[in-house]
Scaffold this motif. Sequence first.
Motif, PDB file in Angstrom:
ATOM      1  N   GLY A 178      33.074  27.080  -3.978  1.00  0.00           N
ATOM      2  CA  GLY A 178      33.004  25.813  -3.259  1.00  0.00           C
ATOM      3  C   GLY A 178      33.785  24.679  -3.885  1.00  0.00           C
ATOM      4  N   THR A 179      34.575  24.971  -4.934  1.00  0.00           N
ATOM      5  CA  THR A 179      35.334  23.889  -5.606  1.00  0.00           C
ATOM      6  C   THR A 179      36.651  23.575  -4.908  1.00  0.00           C
ATOM      7  N   LYS A 232      54.547  26.435  15.929  1.00  0.00           N
ATOM      8  CA  LYS A 232      54.932  25.080  15.502  1.00  0.00           C
ATOM      9  C   LYS A 232      54.442  24.828  14.076  1.00  0.00           C
ATOM     10  N   PRO A 233      55.064  23.910  13.358  1.00  0.00           N
ATOM     11  CA  PRO A 233      54.615  23.595  11.990  1.00  0.00           C
ATOM     12  C   PRO A 233      53.174  23.070  11.991  1.00  0.00           C
ATOM     13  N   VAL A 234      52.434  23.443  10.961  1.00  0.00           N
ATOM     14  CA  VAL A 234      51.065  22.973  10.790  1.00  0.00           C
ATOM     15  C   VAL A 234      50.949  22.280   9.440  1.00  0.00           C
ATOM     16  N   LYS A 235      49.860  21.520   9.284  1.00  0.00           N
ATOM     17  CA  LYS A 235      49.545  20.896   8.007  1.00  0.00           C
ATOM     18  C   LYS A 235      48.270  21.540   7.466  1.00  0.00           C
ATOM     19  N   ILE A 236      48.346  21.973   6.206  1.00  0.00           N
ATOM     20  CA  ILE A 236      47.178  22.560   5.555  1.00  0.00           C
ATOM     21  C   ILE A 236      46.852  21.702   4.333  1.00  0.00           C
ATOM     22  N   ARG A 237      45.566  21.296   4.235  1.00  0.00           N
ATOM     23  CA  ARG A 237      45.124  20.440   3.120  1.00  0.00           C
ATOM     24  C   ARG A 237      44.169  21.206   2.216  1.00  0.00           C
ATOM     25  N   PHE A 238      44.334  20.983   0.898  1.00  0.00           N
ATOM     26  CA  PHE A 238      43.500  21.612  -0.118  1.00  0.00           C
ATOM     27  C   PHE A 238      42.841  20.509  -0.944  1.00  0.00           C
ATOM     28  N   THR A 239      41.524  20.507  -0.993  1.00  0.00           N
ATOM     29  CA  THR A 239      40.774  19.485  -1.732  1.00  0.00           C
ATOM     30  C   THR A 239      40.005  20.154  -2.864  1.00  0.00           C
ATOM     31  N   ASP A 240      40.243  19.664  -4.124  1.00  0.00           N
ATOM     32  CA  ASP A 240      39.536  20.273  -5.254  1.00  0.00           C
ATOM     33  C   ASP A 240      38.217  19.566  -5.516  1.00  0.00           C
ATOM     34  N   ALA A 241      37.496  19.993  -6.558  1.00  0.00           N
ATOM     35  CA  ALA A 241      36.161  19.458  -6.848  1.00  0.00           C
ATOM     36  C   ALA A 241      36.200  17.974  -7.199  1.00  0.00           C
TER      37      ALA A 241
END
Length: 241
Positions: free
Chosen positions: A160-161, A186-195
């Motif tokens: 879950g981090t 089509k292009p996409v946006k992917i977001r990564f959120t850390d702890a």
Amino acid sequence: MSYGLYDHHRRYRRRVWARVGKAALWLILLGGVAGFSYLVGVEQLKSREGSMQEELAAMIAAKDKAERRAQQLQQIAQTQEVRANELEIRLQREVPGGELAKLTELMARKLAEGVNPERMAFVIEQTSNPRSCVRPETKRFVLPTPIYKGANTQVAFADGTIIVTGEGVPARNEGGNPEAWYDPTKPVKIRFTDAAGKVQETEGVLPLTHKLITADKEVRLTVGAGARSFVEVTGEICRFP
């Protein structure tokens, strides 16, 4: 008799004075010639002295010019020496040597043979020393669009981090109207959120890859298109370092 004697003495004196006059005339003539020669010699000496002074001044000017040129050449030589040292240092720093030179030559040969550079980069990226990793895990979520922002729009990895979500461009139906699901072409946006709440974002046409370092873990995530509305995320978690 006395008249003849007188006449003889007078003629004698005339001859004497004539000789004296001639001698005086010669003396005057010789004196004039000597004076003229002296004046001519003085003028020649003056002219010669002036010529020598001009020659000396020209030689001094040439000497000064040569010294200035020598100083300029010395400065140029010093500058070139410094540049040569800098280029040698740069050459040693930028031109690969040893094993790196062999790898560079190998990659250049493969590129010349027509190997796709992206494939080569992928292979190099995937190459590493043995790592301690857990079995890769694949999860999926509905990629939100401006039309759909409902449930099941994110997944979590590494206990879950790390939270993965994003946004896509709505697909369009035959009538040109937007749909709720995203268009995988089509292009996409992917977001990564850390702890810690830090957000990293990557953008492009699927599939996309991303790597994060969190605590003592290295997480490699690959995001690809899944069933309609879904993206699939494969996470590989390894010990770091």
